[in-house]
Scaffold this active site. Structure first.
Site: not given
Ligand code: ATP
Ligand code: MG
Length: 593
Positions: A59, A295, A305
């Site tokens: 995102e 994760r 983020k």
């Molecule tokens: P954040 O919580 O930092 O905002 P998010 O999961 O909301 O992270 P996205 O942009 O939706 O951020 O993530 C893109 C991809 O990265 C998703 O498939 C998510 O599962 C993966 N991802 C995010 N954080 C991790 C992590 N700590 N370890 C592995 N994969 C991750």
């Molecule tokens: Mg997300």
């Protein structure tokens, strides 16, 4: 995919699944052999029926962090290793938090890590969820027509209360039994801007008593008047992530939709939605399947983020690319190499287990990458002057400069030499002189001999102090060899060699000594306030003297500063006339204990 080959590929459960699918021909792409029934809806166009397809779906609401690196390496890595395709897809369904700056930084991060969404044939696998807003709207209308969705106008409070919880089943909304015609009209009102933000949501009609709360009529569309980075003000309703994501996967013919474990409970809705859309002929591809992995949790950092944005917005760090940030752009500026991050992601593996990975593993991967390629250099970080008082007697003139050299790397073939001079006035580390040496101290103290590394053996004769008793200069003499009389000849045996630079050719540099951003290994676990756990010593800036070979350093050039660790010329602030070096990490792990 044009990406570097990983050095080792330890197997993991996802590789196992993919290998089985490829062997049995049971991955989704294989079953689907026909021409796209509704090509306009099937963004990926022509499908190679034998290929697996993965996607990395960020995102664009912030910069990517090291957790995303794990997901990038996994998704692009699987496509690379199994001759598949990996899409970069922006999951941009949340207009108020998303910005073009984030889109650009995400692309930059993926490419910098060594992966690409464009292949050698010129295919471009770059997608935006917002490109499918028309289709998603049509899918929502279809669900309404089938009696599978309704417009709910309960207050947010009632909606929350009526959802129930883990032990209590939910209660049906009074709007749940609206007629199809009524729902179609109300949904059109939502779309046409006749309802205020938050006044209504479109919900899937599944089961308010479902044990899985995600199946209790999840919201699939909401009203939000916000300008979207891609579609501008075209829409005032936006699909919810849980509704949008399965559709994106299906339209792009994703075979293996890999996500983190927190989405496990949403898999039943993922399947529910795609099954119904396939029934109605809106989706003609075979089922995309969701697979979850755990994760990355990395010690001493936060990987959210939202929290990282807080650090940026409140000036706690200098920006998303501050070298202390666990963002990919921060790691790059800190001096981490793409190879070291890919290696780290290989080593941590992919499982479904909850685990914390020690930050020192990331540093170890960096050291192993740089050890054989980062040129060595001598620097003095905490300088005190050293004067060689017999210089004129030995060399005929106080202005005389002795030419010295050392190899840029300890071993290998055709190693370049670093040239530097030695004169009467030198800089050494303050800690390398003790007027009254503690037991076992082998460096400079009156009467003791040491070697200036790459230069001569010297004997300490004393020091000069200011009125406060502060040492301002260390005094020593060059020791001629006992046999040949030549200074520095090898027959003079000493117990220590110290690093130094000569005052006549040393280059003044700003050196930023970075350390962990947090003092706690799990700064945001268990409800802890991560802001209270910031390390006040995470950045110390010193004015240092560095050897003349560093005068030609270019931004991003990495070095091993002897005895101190790995450093990089800062990509933003380093200038030839005003050098700035960042500490990446020490020579060995000092946090393990
Ligand atoms: P954040 O919580 O930092 O905002 P998010 O999961 O909301 O992270 P996205 O942009 O939706 O951020 O993530 C893109 C991809 O990265 C998703 O498939 C998510 O599962 C993966 N991802 C995010 N954080 C991790 C992590 N700590 N370890 C592995 N994969 C991750
Ligand atoms: Mg997300």
């Amino acid at each position: 995919m044009s990406a570097p080959t990983a050095p080792t590929k330890p197997t993991n459960f996802l590789r196992q699944i993919i290998e089985n699918h490829l062997a049995e021909g049971t991955h989704a792409g294989r079953h689907w052999g026909g021409s796209p029934g509704d090509a306009a809806h099937h963004a990926a166009g022509q499908v190679d029926t034998a290929k697996i397809r993965t996607r990395f779906p960020p995102e664009p609401n912030g910069y990517l962090h090291v957790g995303h690196a794990k997901s990038i390496c996994l998704n692009f890595g699987l496509a690379r290793d199994y001759d598949g395709i990996c899409h970069l897809r922006f999951d941009d369904t949340n207009p108020e938090k998303e910005e073009q700056e984030y889109v650009d930084s995400i692309k930059e991060a993926v490419r910098w890590l060594g992966f690409d969404w464009q292949d050698a044939q010129g295919n471009n696998y770059l997608y935006y969820a917002s490109d499918y807003f028309d289709f998603m709207h049509r899918a929502a209308v279809y669900l309404i027509e089938q009696g599978l969705a309704y417009v709910d106008e309960q207050s947010a409070e009632d909606m929350r209360a009526n959802r129930g919880d883990f032990t209590t089943p939910g209660k049906d909304s009074p709007f749940r039994s609206r007629s199809v015609a009524d729902n179609l009209e109300r949904f059109a009102d939502m779309k046409d801007g006749k309802l205020a933000d938050g006044a209504a949501v479109l919900r899937a009609k599944i089961d308010m008593a479902a044990p899985n709360i995600n199946m209790r009529d999840p919201a699939i569309y909401r009203i939000r008047r916000a300008t979207h980075h891609n579609t501008g003000d075209q829409w005032c309703i936006y699909p919810m992530y849980t509704f949008a994501h399965p559709i994106e996967d299906a339209l792009e013919h994703i075979t293996h939709s890999i996500c983190t474990l927190e989405f496990e409970d949403q898999r039943p809705f993922y399947d529910w939605l795609l099954d119904h859309l396939r029934e109605g002929g809106l989706i003609v591809t075979p089922q995309s399947r969701q697979y979850e992995f755990s994760r990355l949790n990395l010690t001493y950092v936060v990987t959210s983020k939202r929290k990282l944005k807080h650090l940026v917005d409140n000036g706690i760090v200098s920006g998303w690319d501050d070298p202390r940030m666990p963002t990919i752009m921060g790691l790059r500026r800190r001096g981490f190499t793409p190879a070291s991050i890919r290696d780290f992601c290989e080593r941590i593996g992919v499982t479904k287990d909850y685990a914390w990975i020690d930050y020192s593993l990331l540093e170890l991967c960096l050291r192993e990458d740089l050890e054989h390629q980062a040129h060595r250099a001598m620097v003095v970080l905490d300088p005190v002057a050293l004067e060689l008082t017999n210089w004129a007697e030995v060399f005929g003139s106080d202005a005389h400069i002795e030419a010295c050299e050392l190899p840029a790397l300890p071993k290998g073939e055709n190693i370049p030499l670093r040239q530097f001079g030695l004169g009467r006035q030198v800089w050494i580390e303050r800690e390398d002189f003790e007027e009254t040496p503690p037991k076992g101290y082998k460096r400079l103290f009156p009467g003791n001999k040491v070697r200036l590394k790459g230069g001569y053996v010297i004997e300490c004769t004393g020091c000069e102090k200011d009125a406060d008793g502060h040492i301002t200069k260390v005094l020593a003499t060059v020791v001629p060899d006992t046999k040949s009389g030549t200074p520095g000849a090898d027959s003079v045996k000493v117990k220590a060699a110290i690093t130094w630079v000569s005052q006549h050719d040393a280059v003044e540099a700003e050196v930023r000594l970075y350390d962990r951003l947090f003092t706690d290994a799990q700064p945001d676990a268990g409800g802890k306030d991560f802001l209270a756990l910031l390390n006040p010593g995470s950045l110390k800036t010193v004015t240092a003297y560095v050897e003349p070979s560093l005068a030609s350093a270019q931004p991003d050039d990495k070095y091993q500063f002897e005895r101190f660790g790995y450093f990089v010329a800062d990509r933003t602030d380093h200038r030839a006339d005003k050098p700035v070096f960042n500490k990446i990490t020490g020579l060995r792990d000092s946090w393990g204990k």
